[in-house]
Scaffold this motif. Structure first.
Motif, PDB file in Angstrom:
ATOM      1  N   TYR A 238      47.925   4.923  74.383  1.00  0.00           N
ATOM      2  CA  TYR A 238      47.913   5.793  75.560  1.00  0.00           C
ATOM      3  C   TYR A 238      48.616   5.130  76.740  1.00  0.00           C
ATOM      4  N   GLU A 239      48.426   3.802  76.896  1.00  0.00           N
ATOM      5  CA  GLU A 239      49.071   3.098  78.015  1.00  0.00           C
ATOM      6  C   GLU A 239      50.588   3.084  77.859  1.00  0.00           C
ATOM      7  N   LYS A 240      51.038   2.986  76.595  1.00  0.00           N
ATOM      8  CA  LYS A 240      52.490   2.981  76.369  1.00  0.00           C
ATOM      9  C   LYS A 240      53.066   4.392  76.424  1.00  0.00           C
ATOM     10  N   ASN A 241      52.269   5.371  76.005  1.00  0.00           N
ATOM     11  CA  ASN A 241      52.723   6.767  75.997  1.00  0.00           C
ATOM     12  C   ASN A 241      51.703   7.622  76.741  1.00  0.00           C
ATOM     13  N   PRO A 242      51.773   7.700  78.030  1.00  0.00           N
ATOM     14  CA  PRO A 242      50.771   8.453  78.820  1.00  0.00           C
ATOM     15  C   PRO A 242      50.705   9.934  78.438  1.00  0.00           C
ATOM     16  N   GLN A 243      51.807  10.485  77.898  1.00  0.00           N
ATOM     17  CA  GLN A 243      51.775  11.901  77.556  1.00  0.00           C
ATOM     18  C   GLN A 243      50.840  12.192  76.386  1.00  0.00           C
ATOM     19  N   MET A 244      50.473  11.187  75.626  1.00  0.00           N
ATOM     20  CA  MET A 244      49.572  11.388  74.492  1.00  0.00           C
ATOM     21  C   MET A 244      48.104  11.400  74.917  1.00  0.00           C
ATOM     22  N   GLY A 245      47.783  10.839  76.068  1.00  0.00           N
ATOM     23  CA  GLY A 245      46.393  10.835  76.502  1.00  0.00           C
ATOM     24  C   GLY A 245      46.165   9.889  77.665  1.00  0.00           C
ATOM     25  N   ASP A 246      45.010  10.049  78.286  1.00  0.00           N
ATOM     26  CA  ASP A 246      44.653   9.216  79.431  1.00  0.00           C
ATOM     27  C   ASP A 246      43.948   7.955  78.946  1.00  0.00           C
ATOM     28  N   PRO A 247      44.468   6.770  79.231  1.00  0.00           N
ATOM     29  CA  PRO A 247      43.795   5.534  78.779  1.00  0.00           C
ATOM     30  C   PRO A 247      42.378   5.403  79.343  1.00  0.00           C
ATOM     31  N   ALA A 248      42.175   5.932  80.533  1.00  0.00           N
ATOM     32  CA  ALA A 248      40.837   5.807  81.143  1.00  0.00           C
ATOM     33  C   ALA A 248      39.781   6.598  80.386  1.00  0.00           C
ATOM     34  N   SER A 249      40.201   7.613  79.608  1.00  0.00           N
ATOM     35  CA  SER A 249      39.223   8.416  78.883  1.00  0.00           C
ATOM     36  C   SER A 249      38.564   7.635  77.751  1.00  0.00           C
ATOM     37  N   VAL A 250      39.187   6.534  77.338  1.00  0.00           N
ATOM     38  CA  VAL A 250      38.632   5.722  76.254  1.00  0.00           C
ATOM     39  C   VAL A 250      37.619   4.703  76.767  1.00  0.00           C
ATOM     40  N   ASP A 251      37.709   4.360  78.045  1.00  0.00           N
ATOM     41  CA  ASP A 251      36.853   3.301  78.597  1.00  0.00           C
ATOM     42  C   ASP A 251      35.360   3.577  78.442  1.00  0.00           C
TER      43      ASP A 251
ATOM     44  N   ASN B  35      35.313  22.869  57.764  1.00  0.00           N
ATOM     45  CA  ASN B  35      34.511  23.751  56.919  1.00  0.00           C
ATOM     46  C   ASN B  35      33.095  23.232  56.920  1.00  0.00           C
ATOM     47  N   VAL B  36      32.273  23.717  56.006  1.00  0.00           N
ATOM     48  CA  VAL B  36      30.858  23.366  55.994  1.00  0.00           C
ATOM     49  C   VAL B  36      30.649  21.876  55.780  1.00  0.00           C
ATOM     50  N   GLU B  37      31.530  21.212  54.999  1.00  0.00           N
ATOM     51  CA  GLU B  37      31.315  19.828  54.630  1.00  0.00           C
ATOM     52  C   GLU B  37      32.174  18.862  55.435  1.00  0.00           C
ATOM     53  N   GLU B  38      33.198  19.324  56.158  1.00  0.00           N
ATOM     54  CA  GLU B  38      34.113  18.429  56.857  1.00  0.00           C
ATOM     55  C   GLU B  38      34.020  18.665  58.367  1.00  0.00           C
ATOM     56  N   GLU B  39      33.556  17.664  59.083  1.00  0.00           N
ATOM     57  CA  GLU B  39      33.508  17.715  60.540  1.00  0.00           C
ATOM     58  C   GLU B  39      33.602  16.296  61.064  1.00  0.00           C
ATOM     59  N   GLY B  40      33.986  16.144  62.319  1.00  0.00           N
ATOM     60  CA  GLY B  40      34.120  14.827  62.916  1.00  0.00           C
ATOM     61  C   GLY B  40      34.755  14.935  64.293  1.00  0.00           C
ATOM     62  N   TYR B  41      35.081  13.779  64.888  1.00  0.00           N
ATOM     63  CA  TYR B  41      35.634  13.720  66.237  1.00  0.00           C
ATOM     64  C   TYR B  41      37.144  13.552  66.181  1.00  0.00           C
ATOM     65  N   VAL B  42      37.828  14.173  67.145  1.00  0.00           N
ATOM     66  CA  VAL B  42      39.266  14.015  67.342  1.00  0.00           C
ATOM     67  C   VAL B  42      39.495  13.779  68.835  1.00  0.00           C
ATOM     68  N   PRO B  43      40.582  13.078  69.199  1.00  0.00           N
ATOM     69  CA  PRO B  43      40.874  12.897  70.619  1.00  0.00           C
ATOM     70  C   PRO B  43      41.076  14.247  71.310  1.00  0.00           C
ATOM     71  N   THR B  44      40.444  14.412  72.470  1.00  0.00           N
ATOM     72  CA  THR B  44      40.536  15.682  73.187  1.00  0.00           C
ATOM     73  C   THR B  44      41.975  15.993  73.587  1.00  0.00           C
ATOM     74  N   SER B  45      42.762  14.925  73.854  1.00  0.00           N
ATOM     75  CA  SER B  45      44.145  15.145  74.274  1.00  0.00           C
ATOM     76  C   SER B  45      45.044  15.597  73.129  1.00  0.00           C
ATOM     77  N   TYR B  46      44.519  15.550  71.901  1.00  0.00           N
ATOM     78  CA  TYR B  46      45.324  15.929  70.740  1.00  0.00           C
ATOM     79  C   TYR B  46      45.153  17.402  70.386  1.00  0.00           C
ATOM     80  N   VAL B  47      44.221  18.087  71.033  1.00  0.00           N
ATOM     81  CA  VAL B  47      43.933  19.464  70.659  1.00  0.00           C
ATOM     82  C   VAL B  47      43.928  20.361  71.895  1.00  0.00           C
TER      83      VAL B  47
END
Length: 590
Positions: free
Chosen positions: A402-415, A563-575
């Motif tokens: 994120y620090e190298k590519n700010p357009q992909m996400g905010d580095p502060a959101s990971v802190d 689906n019913v069996e597949e769930e998890g977390y993804v970066p908010t900036s990716y969706v």
């Protein structure tokens, strides 16, 4: 006329031969269909048998988080598990037999039957066509023959009429001339009919010769070759039927060899050592019983052997120090002058009850068992620490991206997530230190083999109110028995009843129920692809549509479900998230 009758008889015989051949070839086709049905039923039997074998293997597989899974440390249990796995592979070979029978015999015979029926139909069509043609020529010949005969008779009658007219002197010359012309005309017609009959006869003889010496023999030859190919094809199918079984025999043999090898790997001595290692308590053997002399006016204390489960009535009651003691539990118990070997305290069900409701430091367990439990707990926590550290490293790398590519996400959101993980790691490390302290305490207290035995009043002091209730119940049982003693069966039953009565969360602790499924609060579309290698994350591809079940709480992650069996977390900036109106108003964010 004799020649005509012979021709008709031969035609009838030829027709009969065609009927016989038609019946025979139809019978051959029905035989192929019957054999194909036989192979199909054999294939169904193999599939059904393989399914039943797989279900049997699955039925006896050890359940997760159960006593059966714990018993896999024994060589006999591992051998049985290997046998079940080999049996599953054995079932797979029967499925291979069914597949090969279907692909190599049933399918091929079905296609061949279609071709065989079409070829048979074509040959008999040609035969019937040839028969119809020769019959048509025969009818034309007979018709021309009858016409020739009729014309000849008419010519004879006309000639006789002319001769009568010519001999009669009363007939005029004109009538005689007219009769003469009529006779000549009839003779000419008869001559033409004779020529026509001769031509038809020549043509019929040529066609008949070709019919009986060329067309019909060729048709019969083709039918014979067709029948031979059918019989040969059945033979090849029968050979393939045997080869299909023979092909799987080496693998079936390996499965059986695996079962034999598993049986030979059973080591009784190793299993018995495992039992000793699992159930040894770490207590010291009891010392000698001291001698008490009798004095006037003094009452001798009742002495009870520590090799039994009984205690004196006075010891069952509360001592001046405020503690209560349990009687020692030893494997050999004398009851009514009979020595019986009994497994006392470490019955698996009782042990599970005790451990499920015991204190955090496992102080209710014997020293050796406590040491094993503490060590296992430390190993589990270390695994959790390693898992948290791996996730932390992954988030650190993501922050760098994120620090190298700010357009992909905010580095502060990971802190916030990194801080949370650091706190979790610190908490887990403190847990490890706590359990390591208890482990060092236990290892320091374990006696060595060189230590002299000393007399003990009990195995260990009670740790909670449950042990107090057990001692009281044991005392009551001793008072109710004639000789003031009780058996270990009564004690075990009491321990179980007390443990169950004082452990309301027992069922919840051992319940394997699934978590409640979170409701959907919106949808989202993946703007970028994300490879979810860490636990708790999920991989998504660019443009994929997913359901949102938990929105970003400030840590930069959104929980989604595929689906019913597949769930998890993804970066908010990716969706790109679309929340439902009834969740938090109509809102869209990236």
């Amino acid at each position: 006329m004799e020649s005509g009758r012979a021709t008709l008889l031969k035609e009838q015989q030829l027709k009969d031969q065609f009927d016989n051949l038609e019946k025979h070839t139809q019978s051959g086709i029905e035989f192929v269909e019957r054999y194909s049905k036989f192979v199909k039923e054999r294939s169904d039997i193999e599939i059904s048998y393989a399914k039943q074998i797989r279900n049997l293997s699955k039925k006896y597989q050890p359940k997760k988080n159960s006593r059966e899974e714990e018993e896999n440390k024994y060589t006999s249990c591992r051998a049985f598990l290997s046998t079940l796995n080999e049996l599953n592979d054995y079932a797979g070979q029967h499925e291979v037999i069914a597949e090969n029978l279907t692909s190599q015999i049933i399918t091929e015979l079905s296609r061949y039957l279609t071709e065989l029926k079409a070829e048979r139909k074509s040959h008999f069509h040609d035969g019937r066509k040839a028969q119809q043609q020769i019959e048509s020529l025969w009818k034309q010949l007979e018709s021309s023959k009858r016409r020739f005969e009729r014309d000849c008779k008419e010519a004879d009658r006309a000639q006789q009429y002319f001769e009568r007219m010519d001999a009669d002197i009363n007939v005029t010359k004109a009538d005689v001339e007219k009769a003469r012309q009529q006779a000549q005309m009839r003779h000419q017609i008869a001559a033409d009919s004779k020529t026509e009959y001769s031509n038809y006869l020549t043509k019929f003889n040529q066609e008949q010769n070709e019919h009986y010496y060329t067309l019909i023999p060729n048709i019969f030859q083709k039918l014979q070759e067709m029948e031979e190919r059918r019989i040969e094809r059945v033979g090849v199918s029968m050979k393939t039927y045997a080869e299909v079984d023979r092909e799987v025999l080496p693998i079936v043999g390996k499965c059986l060899d695996g079962m034999t090898k598993a049986a030979e790997s059973i080591e009784p001595k190793t299993d018995s050592k495992q039992v000793v290692e699992s159930y040894k308590s770490g207590f010291e053997p009891p010392g000698d019983v001291e001698f008490e002399d009798y004095g006037p006016g003094q009452t001798m204390k009742r002495t009870v052997s520590e090799t039994s489960l009984s205690n004196s009535r006075g010891e069952a009651k509360e001592r001046p120090g405020g503690g209560k003691s349990k009687g020692k539990l030893w494997p050999f118990i004398k009851n009514k002058n009979k020595l019986s070997l009994k497994l006392i305290t470490f019955n698996s069900h009782v042990r599970n009850l005790i451990e499920g409701s015991g204190p955090e430091d496992f102080s209710h367990l014997p020293p050796e068992q406590r040491r094993k439990k503490l060590q296992a707990k430390i190993d589990d926590i270390n695994k959790d620490i390693q898992k948290e550290m791996d996730q932390k490293d992954a988030l650190t790398k993501m922050k760098g991206v994120y620090e190298k590519n700010p357009q992909m996400g905010d580095p502060a959101s990971v802190d916030p997530r990194l801080v949370e993980m650091a706190m979790n790691i610190e908490k887990l490390q403190s847990e490890v230190q706590k359990f390591e302290g208890w482990l060092a305490e236990v290892e320091g207290r374990l006696p060595s083999r060189s230590d002299p035995p000393r007399r003990q009043s009990g195995l260990y002091e009670s740790q909670n109110s449950n042990s107090t209730m057990v001692d009281n119940n044991c005392a009551q049982d001793r008072e109710s028995s004639p000789d003031g003693s009780y058996t270990e069966e009564q004690s075990s039953e009491t321990q179980v009843k007390v443990a169950i009565a004082n452990t309301p969360e027992f069922d919840d602790e051992f319940d394997d129920g699934d978590e409640e499924t979170l409701p959907t609060i919106g949808t989202c579309k993946a703007v970028y692809s994300f490879e979810g290698h860490n636990e708790g994350t999920i991989s998504v591809t660019e443009g994929e549509l997913l359901f949102v079940i938990e929105q970003d709480k400030g840590d930069g992650w959104t929980r989604v479900r595929r689906n019913v069996e597949e769930e998890g977390y993804v970066p908010t900036s990716y969706v790109e998230v679309f929340l439902e109106t009834n969740t938090k108003g109509a809102m869209t964010y990236i």
